[in-house]
Design an enzyme around this catalytic site. Structure first.
Site, short mmCIF file in Angstrom:
data_model
loop_
_atom_site.label_atom_id
_atom_site.label_comp_id
_atom_site.label_asym_id
_atom_site.label_seq_id
_atom_site.Cartn_x
_atom_site.Cartn_y
_atom_site.Cartn_z
N GLY A 147 0.83 -1.15 0.01
CA GLY A 147 0.00 -0.05 0.06
C GLY A 147 0.95 1.27 -0.11
N TYR A 154 -16.51 4.10 6.19
CA TYR A 154 -15.05 3.95 6.32
C TYR A 154 -14.61 4.24 7.71
CZ TYR A 154 -10.26 5.17 6.06
OH TYR A 154 -8.83 5.29 6.36
N1 LIG Z 1 -4.75 7.53 2.41
C1 LIG Z 1 -5.14 8.71 3.27
O1 LIG Z 1 -5.47 9.60 3.12
C2 LIG Z 1 -5.28 8.05 4.86
C3 LIG Z 1 -5.83 9.28 5.90
C4 LIG Z 1 -5.85 8.99 7.10
C5 LIG Z 1 -5.30 7.32 7.63
N2 LIG Z 1 -5.08 6.55 6.67
C6 LIG Z 1 -4.84 4.99 7.06
O2 LIG Z 1 -3.48 4.96 6.81
C7 LIG Z 1 -3.50 3.52 6.71
C8 LIG Z 1 -2.43 3.06 5.13
O3 LIG Z 1 -3.34 3.85 4.29
P1 LIG Z 1 -2.72 3.72 2.78
O4 LIG Z 1 -2.88 5.35 2.15
O5 LIG Z 1 -1.49 3.22 2.80
O6 LIG Z 1 -3.87 2.78 1.95
P2 LIG Z 1 -3.50 1.94 0.95
O7 LIG Z 1 -2.44 2.40 -0.18
O8 LIG Z 1 -5.08 1.66 0.10
O9 LIG Z 1 -3.07 0.55 1.31
C9 LIG Z 1 -3.55 -0.23 2.04
C10 LIG Z 1 -3.01 -1.58 1.84
O10 LIG Z 1 -3.83 -2.70 2.60
C11 LIG Z 1 -3.89 -3.75 1.86
N3 LIG Z 1 -5.03 -4.68 2.27
C12 LIG Z 1 -6.11 -4.44 2.00
N4 LIG Z 1 -6.96 -5.71 2.68
C13 LIG Z 1 -5.88 -6.59 3.05
C14 LIG Z 1 -6.14 -7.45 3.84
N5 LIG Z 1 -7.25 -8.24 3.84
N6 LIG Z 1 -4.93 -8.07 4.26
C15 LIG Z 1 -3.97 -7.55 4.01
N7 LIG Z 1 -3.71 -6.46 3.37
C16 LIG Z 1 -4.72 -5.89 2.95
C17 LIG Z 1 -4.07 -3.49 0.44
O11 LIG Z 1 -3.88 -4.35 -0.60
P3 LIG Z 1 -4.48 -4.50 -1.72
O12 LIG Z 1 -4.46 -3.45 -2.73
O13 LIG Z 1 -3.80 -5.87 -2.53
O14 LIG Z 1 -5.81 -4.81 -1.50
C18 LIG Z 1 -3.25 -2.32 0.57
O15 LIG Z 1 -1.82 -2.74 -0.14
C19 LIG Z 1 -4.59 2.79 6.58
O16 LIG Z 1 -4.94 2.25 7.99
C20 LIG Z 1 -5.57 4.11 6.49
O17 LIG Z 1 -6.72 3.80 7.10
C21 LIG Z 1 -4.92 6.76 5.20
#
Ligand SMILES: NC(=O)c1ccc[n+]([C@@H]2O[C@H](COP(=O)([O-])OP(=O)(O)OC[C@H]3O[C@@H](n4cnc5c(N)ncnc54)[C@H](OP(=O)(O)O)[C@@H]3O)[C@@H](O)[C@H]2O)c1
Length: 288
Positions: A10, A124
């Site tokens: 991710g 979410y």
């Molecule tokens: N992005 C934002 O603006 C934001 C803001 C606040 C907080 N956050 C938090 O920050 C954290 C990281 O977010 P990010 O931006 O890196 O999100 P991301 O790019 O969507 O990455 C999430 C990763 O989790 C993986 N995933 C999904 N389902 C899974 C499962 N069942 N088992 C194992 N892996 C799984 C996905 O893999 P696949 O692609 O293969 O499904 C993806 O690689 C999250 O907790 C999110 O809630 C994000």
């Protein structure tokens, strides 16, 4: 010290791999190698790697899609997190879990601190809040790190979306009545590393970490486009027109105020908040 990273492919997972914790040996697993919703797989992974620290960067992050895929979002953001935290408790592993500003309703007039009441306004946020509560109930040794408006050179995010759209368009409408602090995911990796260094000072706690300056989406877009144009990364300037959330139709409601108060992590770890303007400049110069 063995550090297990989930969701390694991710956006944040990539940033953690690029900027890994200063101590310890990292085991990075993507969703195919470790599906956190599979309890048998969780047992197997813990048996195989015996992690001392688990960084859970895996999540269901499709905010609008979650409105129609509540069960899928809950499976990853809440049920799997419950199982993972119980496993960490059983095996005495320190769990660092990433959460979000979307656990709040955005009605506060001031930045949110860690003890403010959560009240998510979309699915979410609701499932992420359930995940937090499961960790707290598990009595594991944990740090929940809430962050906001994450962007980087990796994955899908607002910065990359703007650069894609800006390549074709000279005029764009962007929401201006939601405020927040953009956070570079490389800086979240640094914050995680600092939490690991201070793990013995943390018994089970929530921390906020975000950007060092408040903005809104329209001004964030303006900054990105101005910098990109100045650096010669776009052939034209892009004019941004402010619009209100009510005039921009998306499935999930967003909090009006996403600003997090980050004093607590600063006090514990003495780290700088995310210099998001500097990060935008750096990504543009190195990756575009
Ligand atoms: N992005 C934002 O603006 C934001 C803001 C606040 C907080 N956050 C938090 O920050 C954290 C990281 O977010 P990010 O931006 O890196 O999100 P991301 O790019 O969507 O990455 C999430 C990763 O989790 C993986 N995933 C999904 N389902 C899974 C499962 N069942 N088992 C194992 N892996 C799984 C996905 O893999 P696949 O692609 O293969 O499904 C993806 O690689 C999250 O907790 C999110 O809630 C994000």
């Amino acid at each position: 010290m063995k550090i297990l990273l989930t969701g390694a492919d991710g956006q944040l997972g990539h940033s953690i791999r690029k900027n890994p914790p200063t101590e310890g040996q990292m085991i990075s697993l993507n969703s195919k190698e470790f599906d956190i919703t599979d309890p048998a797989k969780t047992d197997e992974i813990f048996e195989k790697y015996k992690p001392d620290v688990v960084i859970n960067a895996a999540a269901y992050t499709a905010v609008d899609k979650a409105e129609e895929e509540e069960q899928k979002a809950r499976a990853v953001n809440a049920l799997a997190v419950k199982f993972l935290s119980e496993k960490c408790r059983q095996k005495n592993a320190f769990l660092i879990h990433i959460s979000t500003d979307y656990v709040f309703d955005g009605k506060s007039a001031t930045p949110y601190n860690e003890t403010d009441k959560i009240n998510p306004i979309n699915i979410y946020g609701k499932t992420k809040a359930e995940g937090e509560q499961a960790i707290i109930r598990s009595k594991a040794h944990y740090a929940i790190l809430r962050t906001s408006w994450v962007f980087s050179e990796f994955g899908s995010n607002f910065f990359k979306t703007m650069m894609k759209i800006g390549a074709d368009k000279k005029h764009l409408k962007v929401v201006s009545d939601q405020i927040g602090a953009p956070t570079y995911s490389g800086d979240i990796a640094t914050a995680i590393s600092a939490l690991i260094e201070h793990k013995d000072d943390i018994s089970g706690d929530i921390f906020h970490f975000c950007g060092d300056e408040i903005t809104n989406w329209a001004d964030f877009a303006r900054f990105i486009f101005n910098e990109a144009f100045e650096q010669g990364k776009l052939p034209h300037s892009v004019e941004i027109e402010d619009i209100l959330s009510k005039d921009y139709k998306v499935a999930a409601k967003r909090p009006k105020n996403s600003v997090l108060d980050c004093k607590k992590i600063n006090t514990l770890c003495d780290i700088k908040l995310s210099d998001w303007r500097g990060a935008v400049r750096k990504i543009l110069s190195e990756h575009y």
